[in-house]
Scaffold this motif. Structure first.
Motif, PDB file in Angstrom:
ATOM      1  N   VAL A   1      -9.755 -11.431 -10.248  1.00 40.57           N
ATOM      2  CA  VAL A   1      -8.963 -10.679  -9.265  1.00 40.57           C
ATOM      3  C   VAL A   1      -7.534 -11.205  -9.223  1.00 40.57           C
ATOM      4  CG1 VAL A   1      -8.664 -10.170  -6.805  1.00 40.57           C
ATOM      5  CG2 VAL A   1     -10.935 -10.002  -7.855  1.00 40.57           C
ATOM      6  N   GLN A   2      -7.370 -12.514  -9.174  1.00 38.61           N
ATOM      7  CA  GLN A   2      -6.029 -13.086  -9.091  1.00 38.61           C
ATOM      8  C   GLN A   2      -5.195 -12.742 -10.319  1.00 38.61           C
ATOM      9  OE1 GLN A   2      -7.599 -17.132  -8.110  1.00 38.61           O
ATOM     10  NE2 GLN A   2      -6.085 -17.076  -6.481  1.00 38.61           N
TER      11      GLN A   2
ATOM     12  N   TYR B   1      -5.078  -4.396   0.894  1.00 36.61           N
ATOM     13  CA  TYR B   1      -4.973  -3.092   0.238  1.00 36.61           C
ATOM     14  C   TYR B   1      -4.897  -1.974   1.280  1.00 36.61           C
ATOM     15  CZ  TYR B   1      -6.491   1.087  -2.269  1.00 36.61           C
ATOM     16  OH  TYR B   1      -6.569   2.374  -2.768  1.00 36.61           O
TER      17      TYR B   1
ATOM     18  N   ASP C   1      -3.841  -1.690  -8.672  1.00 38.89           N
ATOM     19  CA  ASP C   1      -4.683  -1.758  -7.480  1.00 38.89           C
ATOM     20  C   ASP C   1      -6.103  -1.276  -7.740  1.00 38.89           C
ATOM     21  OD1 ASP C   1      -3.402  -3.030  -5.437  1.00 38.89           O
ATOM     22  OD2 ASP C   1      -2.453  -1.234  -4.619  1.00 38.89           O
TER      23      ASP C   1
ATOM     24  N   GLU D   1      -8.346  -9.545   0.417  1.00 36.74           N
ATOM     25  CA  GLU D   1      -7.668  -8.694  -0.559  1.00 36.74           C
ATOM     26  C   GLU D   1      -7.892  -7.221  -0.238  1.00 36.74           C
ATOM     27  OE1 GLU D   1      -5.136  -7.632  -3.207  1.00 36.74           O
ATOM     28  OE2 GLU D   1      -5.547  -9.766  -2.897  1.00 36.74           O
TER      29      GLU D   1
ATOM     30  N   LEU E   1      -5.625  -9.932 -12.084  1.00 39.04           N
ATOM     31  CA  LEU E   1      -5.317  -8.506 -11.964  1.00 39.04           C
ATOM     32  C   LEU E   1      -4.224  -8.241 -10.936  1.00 39.04           C
ATOM     33  CD1 LEU E   1      -8.909  -6.981 -12.153  1.00 39.04           C
ATOM     34  CD2 LEU E   1      -7.110  -6.831 -13.886  1.00 39.04           C
ATOM     35  N   VAL E   2      -4.157  -9.051  -9.904  1.00 31.44           N
ATOM     36  CA  VAL E   2      -3.083  -8.895  -8.921  1.00 31.44           C
ATOM     37  C   VAL E   2      -1.729  -9.069  -9.596  1.00 31.44           C
ATOM     38  CG1 VAL E   2      -2.008  -9.973  -6.892  1.00 31.44           C
ATOM     39  CG2 VAL E   2      -4.468  -9.530  -6.911  1.00 31.44           C
TER      40      VAL E   2
ATOM     41  N   VAL F   1      -8.047  -4.013  -9.369  1.00 28.11           N
ATOM     42  CA  VAL F   1      -8.281  -5.086  -8.403  1.00 28.11           C
ATOM     43  C   VAL F   1      -9.412  -4.707  -7.462  1.00 28.11           C
ATOM     44  CG1 VAL F   1      -7.298  -6.371  -6.461  1.00 28.11           C
ATOM     45  CG2 VAL F   1      -5.910  -5.932  -8.494  1.00 28.11           C
TER      46      VAL F   1
END
Length: 312
Positions: free
Chosen positions: A210-211, A246, A219, A242, A213-214, A222
């Motif tokens: 996830v980090q 969003y 989005d 997270e 992809l951020v 993520v």
């Protein structure tokens, strides 16, 4: 089976056949005791044996140091491994064990890095050695070494799913650090595929994805991985936060507030996450016209003047 055992016992006791009964060496006995989970007896046996002579192989030193570590005696474990290297210089298994021990105590230990690097050169097909050296390199900001070691480890045979998960995750982290987004994405995808098929899901590994992809993704990607995490571990606070961020960005204050409240209920929430959640709640309640709750959240924020609500 019982009769056969009795016949064997009788035969061993007969004159002329006693030579066939080999006494158990202290090294074998210590290893057997450790395997049975009796570390206290193994330590006693092996320590007494080493007081009179060096062990013929590296194995007794590894067994004794492992028992020392299990008994929360890291200094004794270190001393045992150093004695082993004195008796068996440059043994890769002993170098690996001592390097890992030193790294666990002091991640920035240069000696740990040297030992791990030498163990890899001595035993280049040892995937564990390469992964440990990669871990040390990552903790010491030597990401290109980390990438090279994990790539080399991953092509070796016999890796189980846990090893594949750990190695691919670290490869993804280190590749992302050197701005190789394509390599990092591929490694994280492999790690995620392994993670999803495991009986025990590892949310921390998925969170590394996830980090990444951020930073490098979108989005939708993520939120897809965040959803996988929360489907399996609903109380994983960072993923909840997270999702709250969003909904906050998307202008959905009701959903943002719901997720932020779940963040505060999570057992895996650190102080920064808590601060961020209160910030989201304050904005969400304001947008929803809930002035009482908005004021309460604002009061919490003002009561913590050093807090930073790091909401992106």
């Amino acid at each position: 089976m019982r009769a056969a055992g009795l016949r064997f016992a009788i035969l061993v006791g007969l004159p002329g056949l006693q030579a066939f009964a080999q006494p158990t060496s202290p090294w074998d006995l210590g290893a057997r005791l450790a395997q049975q989970g009796n570390c206290a007896a193994a330590v006693q046996t092996l320590t007494a044996a080493l007081a009179t002579a060096a062990a013929p192989t590296a194995a007794p030193y590894l067994v004794l140091s492992d028992c020392d570590a299990q008994m929360n005696r890291p200094a004794d474990a270190e001393q045992t491994l150093r004695k082993g290297l004195s008796a068996h210089p440059a043994n890769p298994a002993l170098e690996l064990a001592l390097g890992e021990l030193l790294m666990d105590v002091q991640p920035y230990s240069l000696e740990a890095g040297q030992l791990l690097e030498h163990s890899v050169r001595t035993a280049p097909r040892d995937a564990d050695a390469r992964h440990s050296y990669a871990r040390w390199a990552h903790m010491n900001l030597r990401e290109r070494i980390c990438v090279a070691q994990e790539k080399a480890a991953l092509v070796l045979p016999g890796l189980d799913d846990d090893e594949l998960l750990q190695m691919n995750t670290l490869l993804g982290i280190c590749s992302g650090r050197v701005e190789d987004a394509a390599e990092a994405r591929a490694a994280f995808r492999r790690a995620n595929a392994v993670n999803l098929r495991q009986k025990t899901y590892a949310p921390e590994a998925a969170w590394q994805y996830v980090q990444f992809l951020v930073r490098f993704g979108k989005d939708a990607e993520v939120q897809s991985i965040v959803g996988e995490i929360l489907d399996r571990v609903p109380g994983f606070g960072p993923a909840r936060l997270e999702r709250a961020k969003y909904f906050d960005r998307e202008g959905q204050p009701d959903k943002a507030a719901e997720e932020a409240r779940l963040v505060l209920q999570s057992a895996r929430t650190d102080l920064n996450d808590e601060r961020a959640a209160h910030g989201i709640l304050a904005r969400s309640y304001t947008a929803l016209g809930d002035t009482d709750n908005a004021s309460r959240e604002q009061a919490w924020i003002e009561a913590h003047p050093n807090s930073e609500t790091r909401v992106k």
